[in-house]
Write a protein that holds these residues in place. Structure first.
Motif, PDB file in Angstrom:
ATOM      1  N   CYS A  35       0.812  -1.215   0.000  1.00  0.00           N
ATOM      2  CA  CYS A  35       0.000   0.000   0.000  1.00  0.00           C
ATOM      3  C   CYS A  35       0.846   1.267   0.000  1.00  0.00           C
ATOM      4  O   CYS A  35       0.478   2.275  -0.603  1.00  0.00           O
ATOM      5  N   ASP A  36       2.012   1.224   0.657  1.00  0.00           N
ATOM      6  CA  ASP A  36       2.885   2.401   0.702  1.00  0.00           C
ATOM      7  C   ASP A  36       3.558   2.674  -0.633  1.00  0.00           C
ATOM      8  O   ASP A  36       3.845   3.815  -0.968  1.00  0.00           O
ATOM      9  N   LEU A  37       3.816   1.639  -1.410  1.00  0.00           N
ATOM     10  CA  LEU A  37       4.562   1.787  -2.652  1.00  0.00           C
ATOM     11  C   LEU A  37       3.710   2.152  -3.860  1.00  0.00           C
ATOM     12  O   LEU A  37       4.224   2.655  -4.838  1.00  0.00           O
ATOM     13  N   LEU A  38       2.441   1.880  -3.785  1.00  0.00           N
ATOM     14  CA  LEU A  38       1.653   2.029  -5.007  1.00  0.00           C
ATOM     15  C   LEU A  38       1.214   3.445  -5.283  1.00  0.00           C
ATOM     16  O   LEU A  38       1.035   4.250  -4.398  1.00  0.00           O
ATOM     17  N   VAL A  39       1.076   3.730  -6.553  1.00  0.00           N
ATOM     18  CA  VAL A  39       0.500   4.981  -7.015  1.00  0.00           C
ATOM     19  C   VAL A  39      -1.000   4.771  -7.194  1.00  0.00           C
ATOM     20  O   VAL A  39      -1.807   5.581  -6.822  1.00  0.00           O
ATOM     21  N   ASP A  40      -1.370   3.602  -7.723  1.00  0.00           N
ATOM     22  CA  ASP A  40      -2.766   3.214  -7.894  1.00  0.00           C
ATOM     23  C   ASP A  40      -2.891   1.755  -7.476  1.00  0.00           C
ATOM     24  O   ASP A  40      -2.019   0.932  -7.795  1.00  0.00           O
ATOM     25  N   LEU A  41      -3.948   1.424  -6.771  1.00  0.00           N
ATOM     26  CA  LEU A  41      -4.160   0.078  -6.251  1.00  0.00           C
ATOM     27  C   LEU A  41      -4.067  -0.984  -7.339  1.00  0.00           C
ATOM     28  O   LEU A  41      -3.561  -2.080  -7.113  1.00  0.00           O
ATOM     29  N   SER A  42      -4.511  -0.652  -8.531  1.00  0.00           N
ATOM     30  CA  SER A  42      -4.488  -1.623  -9.622  1.00  0.00           C
ATOM     31  C   SER A  42      -3.068  -2.082  -9.962  1.00  0.00           C
ATOM     32  O   SER A  42      -2.874  -3.192 -10.444  1.00  0.00           O
ATOM     33  N   GLU A  43      -2.062  -1.235  -9.706  1.00  0.00           N
ATOM     34  CA  GLU A  43      -0.674  -1.595 -10.004  1.00  0.00           C
ATOM     35  C   GLU A  43      -0.195  -2.793  -9.182  1.00  0.00           C
ATOM     36  O   GLU A  43       0.707  -3.515  -9.603  1.00  0.00           O
ATOM     37  N   VAL A  44      -0.792  -2.988  -8.012  1.00  0.00           N
ATOM     38  CA  VAL A  44      -0.432  -4.124  -7.157  1.00  0.00           C
ATOM     39  C   VAL A  44      -1.393  -5.288  -7.378  1.00  0.00           C
ATOM     40  O   VAL A  44      -0.980  -6.425  -7.537  1.00  0.00           O
ATOM     41  N   VAL A  45      -2.692  -5.002  -7.413  1.00  0.00           N
ATOM     42  CA  VAL A  45      -3.697  -6.061  -7.460  1.00  0.00           C
ATOM     43  C   VAL A  45      -3.728  -6.779  -8.803  1.00  0.00           C
ATOM     44  O   VAL A  45      -3.799  -8.011  -8.851  1.00  0.00           O
ATOM     45  N   CYS A  46      -3.665  -6.061  -9.902  1.00  0.00           N
ATOM     46  CA  CYS A  46      -3.756  -6.694 -11.233  1.00  0.00           C
ATOM     47  C   CYS A  46      -2.707  -7.792 -11.423  1.00  0.00           C
ATOM     48  O   CYS A  46      -3.056  -8.908 -11.809  1.00  0.00           O
ATOM     49  N   PRO A  47      -1.432  -7.531 -11.149  1.00  0.00           N
ATOM     50  CA  PRO A  47      -0.444  -8.608 -11.291  1.00  0.00           C
ATOM     51  C   PRO A  47      -0.681  -9.779 -10.328  1.00  0.00           C
ATOM     52  O   PRO A  47      -0.426 -10.930 -10.683  1.00  0.00           O
ATOM     53  N   LEU A  48      -1.193  -9.487  -9.126  1.00  0.00           N
ATOM     54  CA  LEU A  48      -1.428 -10.561  -8.151  1.00  0.00           C
ATOM     55  C   LEU A  48      -2.482 -11.555  -8.615  1.00  0.00           C
ATOM     56  O   LEU A  48      -2.467 -12.712  -8.219  1.00  0.00           O
ATOM     57  N   VAL A  49      -3.420 -11.098  -9.442  1.00  0.00           N
ATOM     58  CA  VAL A  49      -4.480 -11.988  -9.934  1.00  0.00           C
ATOM     59  C   VAL A  49      -4.305 -12.296 -11.419  1.00  0.00           C
ATOM     60  O   VAL A  49      -5.232 -12.763 -12.078  1.00  0.00           O
ATOM     61  N   ASN A  50      -3.106 -12.025 -11.938  1.00  0.00           N
ATOM     62  CA  ASN A  50      -2.773 -12.305 -13.344  1.00  0.00           C
ATOM     63  C   ASN A  50      -3.737 -11.640 -14.316  1.00  0.00           C
ATOM     64  O   ASN A  50      -4.179 -12.247 -15.291  1.00  0.00           O
TER      65      ASN A  50
ATOM     66  N   ILE B 183      -9.958  -0.764 -10.721  1.00  0.00           N
ATOM     67  CA  ILE B 183     -10.673  -1.471  -9.668  1.00  0.00           C
ATOM     68  C   ILE B 183     -11.828  -0.610  -9.179  1.00  0.00           C
ATOM     69  O   ILE B 183     -11.668   0.594  -8.972  1.00  0.00           O
ATOM     70  N   TYR B 184     -12.982  -1.273  -9.007  1.00  0.00           N
ATOM     71  CA  TYR B 184     -14.177  -0.593  -8.512  1.00  0.00           C
ATOM     72  C   TYR B 184     -14.705  -1.299  -7.274  1.00  0.00           C
ATOM     73  O   TYR B 184     -14.524  -2.499  -7.112  1.00  0.00           O
ATOM     74  N   SER B 185     -15.381  -0.525  -6.432  1.00  0.00           N
ATOM     75  CA  SER B 185     -16.036  -1.076  -5.246  1.00  0.00           C
ATOM     76  C   SER B 185     -17.368  -1.704  -5.649  1.00  0.00           C
ATOM     77  O   SER B 185     -17.831  -1.549  -6.782  1.00  0.00           O
ATOM     78  N   SER B 186     -17.996  -2.377  -4.703  1.00  0.00           N
ATOM     79  CA  SER B 186     -19.312  -2.959  -4.981  1.00  0.00           C
ATOM     80  C   SER B 186     -20.389  -1.882  -5.102  1.00  0.00           C
ATOM     81  O   SER B 186     -21.532  -2.178  -5.408  1.00  0.00           O
ATOM     82  N   TRP B 187     -20.009  -0.623  -4.896  1.00  0.00           N
ATOM     83  CA  TRP B 187     -20.936   0.503  -5.051  1.00  0.00           C
ATOM     84  C   TRP B 187     -20.770   1.189  -6.389  1.00  0.00           C
ATOM     85  O   TRP B 187     -21.406   2.190  -6.673  1.00  0.00           O
ATOM     86  N   GLY B 188     -19.841   0.671  -7.202  1.00  0.00           N
ATOM     87  CA  GLY B 188     -19.634   1.253  -8.513  1.00  0.00           C
ATOM     88  C   GLY B 188     -18.734   2.473  -8.490  1.00  0.00           C
ATOM     89  O   GLY B 188     -18.755   3.265  -9.427  1.00  0.00           O
ATOM     90  N   THR B 189     -17.944   2.631  -7.436  1.00  0.00           N
ATOM     91  CA  THR B 189     -17.018   3.758  -7.349  1.00  0.00           C
ATOM     92  C   THR B 189     -15.592   3.268  -7.531  1.00  0.00           C
ATOM     93  O   THR B 189     -15.237   2.172  -7.095  1.00  0.00           O
ATOM     94  N   ARG B 190     -14.788   4.080  -8.173  1.00  0.00           N
ATOM     95  CA  ARG B 190     -13.390   3.735  -8.435  1.00  0.00           C
ATOM     96  C   ARG B 190     -12.622   3.640  -7.126  1.00  0.00           C
ATOM     97  O   ARG B 190     -12.781   4.480  -6.246  1.00  0.00           O
ATOM     98  N   VAL B 191     -11.792   2.608  -6.991  1.00  0.00           N
ATOM     99  CA  VAL B 191     -10.941   2.412  -5.816  1.00  0.00           C
ATOM    100  C   VAL B 191      -9.497   2.533  -6.286  1.00  0.00           C
ATOM    101  O   VAL B 191      -9.042   1.746  -7.115  1.00  0.00           O
ATOM    102  N   ALA B 192      -8.774   3.521  -5.762  1.00  0.00           N
ATOM    103  CA  ALA B 192      -7.416   3.768  -6.224  1.00  0.00           C
ATOM    104  C   ALA B 192      -6.354   3.523  -5.159  1.00  0.00           C
ATOM    105  O   ALA B 192      -5.186   3.396  -5.476  1.00  0.00           O
ATOM    106  N   SER B 193      -6.768   3.441  -3.883  1.00  0.00           N
ATOM    107  CA  SER B 193      -5.760   3.271  -2.830  1.00  0.00           C
ATOM    108  C   SER B 193      -6.280   2.371  -1.713  1.00  0.00           C
ATOM    109  O   SER B 193      -7.479   2.134  -1.577  1.00  0.00           O
TER     110      SER B 193
END
Length: 142
Positions: free
Chosen positions: A45-60, A67-77
């Motif tokens: 979490c400390d290294l990322l600029v956008d959450l997707s930079e960490v999560v996308c590679p983790l799930v291939n 990345i979006y929340s279950s409310w349809g809002t963008r999640v960036a951190s």
């Protein structure tokens, strides 16, 4: 089952308030089953600029993505996450697709200001393809 959303006057937790590691369930856009469990560390979490930079590679998943929340809002951190949150992953140029959980399931969308002052209700009518009934989306005049 009603999704619960923080009240609009609630303050998002700061990085200091977050208990690490954070476990999230990552689903593909529009899906409601077969989520992938991801653990995010403080270093992630400390290294990322956008959450997707960490999560996308983790799930291939291909980069760039978003990345979006279950409310349809963008999640960036990580500051926008809580333990056991569900997030949806999609290609950068895709639109968020509401997931369908079960026929008759209703999601109450309270974070979008509507002229009626009522929450938007999204009721699942069909699962494949996703078909929804929207209530409180238009005013009588519209």
């Amino acid at each position: 089952k009603e999704h619960k959303k923080k009240k609009s006057n609630d303050i998002a937790p700061s990085a200091i308030d977050i208990a690490y590691p954070i476990n999230i369930s990552v689903l593909y856009n529009g899906e409601s089953i077969n989520g992938l469990s991801v653990w995010l560390t403080k270093d992630d979490c400390d290294l990322l600029v956008d959450l997707s930079e960490v999560v996308c590679p983790l799930v291939n998943f291909q980069i760039p993505c978003k990345i979006y929340s279950s409310w349809g809002t963008r999640v960036a951190s990580c500051n926008e996450l809580s333990q056991n949150d569900v997030v949806y992953i999609m290609e950068e140029d895709s639109l968020f697709i509401w997931p369908s959980f079960s026929i008759g399931h209703v999601t109450y969308i309270k974070h979008i200001a509507m002229p009626t002052k009522e929450p938007i209700l999204i009721e699942t009518i069909n699962i494949h393809p996703n078909v929804f009934k929207l209530s409180n989306f238009f005013t009588n005049e519209e």
